[in-house]
Design a protein around this motif. Sequence first.
Motif, PDB file in Angstrom:
ATOM      1  N   ALA A 250      46.223  64.667  62.775  1.00  0.00           N
ATOM      2  CA  ALA A 250      47.375  63.914  63.273  1.00  0.00           C
ATOM      3  C   ALA A 250      48.624  64.203  62.449  1.00  0.00           C
ATOM      4  N   MET A 251      48.431  64.519  61.189  1.00  0.00           N
ATOM      5  CA  MET A 251      49.568  64.836  60.313  1.00  0.00           C
ATOM      6  C   MET A 251      49.994  66.296  60.444  1.00  0.00           C
ATOM      7  N   ILE A 252      49.237  67.057  61.250  1.00  0.00           N
ATOM      8  CA  ILE A 252      49.430  68.516  61.365  1.00  0.00           C
ATOM      9  C   ILE A 252      49.523  69.122  59.960  1.00  0.00           C
ATOM     10  N   ASP A 253      48.537  68.802  59.160  1.00  0.00           N
ATOM     11  CA  ASP A 253      48.497  69.290  57.778  1.00  0.00           C
ATOM     12  C   ASP A 253      47.898  70.693  57.766  1.00  0.00           C
ATOM     13  N   GLN A 254      48.682  71.648  57.310  1.00  0.00           N
ATOM     14  CA  GLN A 254      48.225  73.033  57.192  1.00  0.00           C
ATOM     15  C   GLN A 254      48.349  73.520  55.749  1.00  0.00           C
ATOM     16  N   SER A 255      48.366  72.563  54.833  1.00  0.00           N
ATOM     17  CA  SER A 255      48.542  72.895  53.422  1.00  0.00           C
ATOM     18  C   SER A 255      47.338  73.654  52.873  1.00  0.00           C
ATOM     19  N   THR A 256      47.579  74.482  51.880  1.00  0.00           N
ATOM     20  CA  THR A 256      46.492  75.193  51.184  1.00  0.00           C
ATOM     21  C   THR A 256      46.236  74.588  49.802  1.00  0.00           C
ATOM     22  N   GLU A 257      46.994  73.553  49.469  1.00  0.00           N
ATOM     23  CA  GLU A 257      46.848  72.903  48.157  1.00  0.00           C
ATOM     24  C   GLU A 257      45.587  72.043  48.118  1.00  0.00           C
ATOM     25  N   SER A 258      44.977  71.967  46.957  1.00  0.00           N
ATOM     26  CA  SER A 258      43.802  71.108  46.760  1.00  0.00           C
ATOM     27  C   SER A 258      44.168  69.973  45.811  1.00  0.00           C
ATOM     28  N   LEU A 259      44.080  68.758  46.295  1.00  0.00           N
ATOM     29  CA  LEU A 259      44.369  67.604  45.454  1.00  0.00           C
ATOM     30  C   LEU A 259      43.190  67.324  44.509  1.00  0.00           C
ATOM     31  N   LYS A 260      43.505  66.975  43.293  1.00  0.00           N
ATOM     32  CA  LYS A 260      42.462  66.598  42.328  1.00  0.00           C
ATOM     33  C   LYS A 260      42.148  65.120  42.525  1.00  0.00           C
ATOM     34  N   PRO A 261      40.953  64.788  43.035  1.00  0.00           N
ATOM     35  CA  PRO A 261      40.640  63.392  43.354  1.00  0.00           C
ATOM     36  C   PRO A 261      40.454  62.533  42.107  1.00  0.00           C
ATOM     37  N   THR A 262      40.479  61.231  42.294  1.00  0.00           N
ATOM     38  CA  THR A 262      40.151  60.328  41.194  1.00  0.00           C
ATOM     39  C   THR A 262      38.646  60.402  40.932  1.00  0.00           C
ATOM     40  N   ILE A 263      38.232  59.912  39.783  1.00  0.00           N
ATOM     41  CA  ILE A 263      36.805  59.886  39.455  1.00  0.00           C
ATOM     42  C   ILE A 263      36.040  59.091  40.504  1.00  0.00           C
ATOM     43  N   PHE A 264      36.623  57.985  40.928  1.00  0.00           N
ATOM     44  CA  PHE A 264      35.976  57.129  41.923  1.00  0.00           C
ATOM     45  C   PHE A 264      35.744  57.883  43.225  1.00  0.00           C
ATOM     46  N   ALA A 265      36.698  58.706  43.638  1.00  0.00           N
ATOM     47  CA  ALA A 265      36.569  59.465  44.879  1.00  0.00           C
ATOM     48  C   ALA A 265      35.446  60.487  44.788  1.00  0.00           C
ATOM     49  N   ILE A 266      35.244  61.031  43.608  1.00  0.00           N
ATOM     50  CA  ILE A 266      34.155  61.993  43.419  1.00  0.00           C
ATOM     51  C   ILE A 266      32.808  61.315  43.642  1.00  0.00           C
ATOM     52  N   MET A 267      32.694  60.055  43.199  1.00  0.00           N
ATOM     53  CA  MET A 267      31.440  59.319  43.367  1.00  0.00           C
ATOM     54  C   MET A 267      31.131  59.038  44.841  1.00  0.00           C
ATOM     55  N   LEU A 268      32.162  59.034  45.687  1.00  0.00           N
ATOM     56  CA  LEU A 268      31.979  58.711  47.103  1.00  0.00           C
ATOM     57  C   LEU A 268      32.258  59.920  47.998  1.00  0.00           C
ATOM     58  N   ARG A 269      32.051  61.099  47.487  1.00  0.00           N
ATOM     59  CA  ARG A 269      32.307  62.291  48.288  1.00  0.00           C
ATOM     60  C   ARG A 269      31.244  62.437  49.380  1.00  0.00           C
ATOM     61  N   PRO A 270      31.574  63.096  50.471  1.00  0.00           N
ATOM     62  CA  PRO A 270      30.622  63.281  51.569  1.00  0.00           C
ATOM     63  C   PRO A 270      29.405  64.090  51.115  1.00  0.00           C
ATOM     64  N   SER A 271      28.289  63.875  51.783  1.00  0.00           N
ATOM     65  CA  SER A 271      27.066  64.601  51.410  1.00  0.00           C
ATOM     66  C   SER A 271      27.124  66.055  51.857  1.00  0.00           C
ATOM     67  N   ASN A 272      27.858  66.316  52.929  1.00  0.00           N
ATOM     68  CA  ASN A 272      27.996  67.687  53.433  1.00  0.00           C
ATOM     69  C   ASN A 272      29.321  68.292  52.971  1.00  0.00           C
ATOM     70  N   LYS A 273      29.329  69.581  52.855  1.00  0.00           N
ATOM     71  CA  LYS A 273      30.538  70.277  52.447  1.00  0.00           C
ATOM     72  C   LYS A 273      31.579  70.190  53.547  1.00  0.00           C
ATOM     73  N   VAL A 274      32.804  69.850  53.172  1.00  0.00           N
ATOM     74  CA  VAL A 274      33.885  69.743  54.155  1.00  0.00           C
ATOM     75  C   VAL A 274      35.013  70.682  53.754  1.00  0.00           C
ATOM     76  N   GLU A 275      35.872  70.974  54.713  1.00  0.00           N
ATOM     77  CA  GLU A 275      36.991  71.879  54.434  1.00  0.00           C
ATOM     78  C   GLU A 275      38.006  71.203  53.536  1.00  0.00           C
ATOM     79  N   ASN A 276      38.873  71.994  52.957  1.00  0.00           N
ATOM     80  CA  ASN A 276      39.808  71.506  51.948  1.00  0.00           C
ATOM     81  C   ASN A 276      40.716  70.393  52.464  1.00  0.00           C
ATOM     82  N   LEU A 277      41.258  70.541  53.670  1.00  0.00           N
ATOM     83  CA  LEU A 277      42.163  69.529  54.209  1.00  0.00           C
ATOM     84  C   LEU A 277      41.451  68.191  54.377  1.00  0.00           C
ATOM     85  N   THR A 278      40.236  68.227  54.878  1.00  0.00           N
ATOM     86  CA  THR A 278      39.466  66.990  55.042  1.00  0.00           C
ATOM     87  C   THR A 278      39.190  66.357  53.686  1.00  0.00           C
ATOM     88  N   ARG A 279      38.875  67.190  52.707  1.00  0.00           N
ATOM     89  CA  ARG A 279      38.599  66.683  51.359  1.00  0.00           C
ATOM     90  C   ARG A 279      39.840  66.027  50.767  1.00  0.00           C
TER      91      ARG A 279
END
Length: 336
Positions: A250-279
């Motif tokens: 919906a944001m039409i995000d086509q960025s190639t940048e990877s955001l560094k998540p918080t520690i908390f976000a790492i603990m709740l990451r999806p079980s399956n590998k997702v693409e960078n934008l979704t991450r």
Amino acid sequence: MNLDAHSIIDYVGKVPWRSNECIRVFWVKISEGSRTIISEHLDTLSSQELIVPIILRDVLFVNANAVLSDFNKLLEGNKSCFDKIEKNKYQQITIILLLKEDFKLSQISSPIVLPRWFPVLSGAETFFRISDLLLSAEVDLLHCPEAGIERLAIALYDLESNVIKRLREVESKDSRLIRSLIDTLYSESKTGSTETILNNFEKTTEAVTDPTAYRPTASKTTSLLSLLLKQVLKSSPDQLASMAKKLSEAMIDQSTESLKPTIFAIMLRPSNKVENLTRNWHSILIAAYQAYQLMNASAHAGEYPSYPVSLIHSNSRDLVRFLSEANKYICCLFEE
């Protein structure tokens, strides 16, 4: 974290004495400011209990096997700090080590025979421990400056405003691009036109007169952030990844940048590998939820236990860092 004599004394007062403890040593890292000035202020302010500040200039406490000898060297090398104290007037003493860098050892303890000139239990055998003051002192979340609630509020308000602005920009080109997101957000209630919904989102943020006092809820249907938080609350990490993907589209995000998540976000990451934008958007949703829950804890501190000062400060600092980067990330979408 900037510390002064007042905050140090306040934190010392939040650490309870252990049973039969008469001497304790805390180390404090003074990364900014003058240790000499802080030491002088500690001397004048510590009236409730005996607190002796020592500026650690020598290379001590780098070897766990030399703790006792190093502590004796510390006392002998700073004897003048203790000579001015009336002997046997006090039953307990707190020594504050002021350092420029982090302490080389973790919390350490050792038995010791105190010098005969020592003002407390002179010549007696006792036990002492050296620990990080900011890990030892626990504070409530309510109105705790270390939690940085006002900074979080501003960052979260900016995040919501920037997402709405971007959605409005996309909607002006093709409203169908954001309709799937809106239908998901309003899956349990009636929806209006895309134009009406965006107008409501904008009115909600524009009604906030003071971003430092901004506090979202998970039930306000005219708030974009509230609707997103509701999705976080009812979704598993994998389900939230699907929501994050829909949001990035919906944001039409086509960025190639990877955001560094918080520690908390790492603990709740999806079980399956997702693409960078979704991450990236998954991390943004988790960070918004994290800030929302921390604000709730701050507003209802009596319902929560106390936590170490350094933990609260580090958590808040990491979260503010991420939200700031996320806001820059979204703003770059406009430039594209």
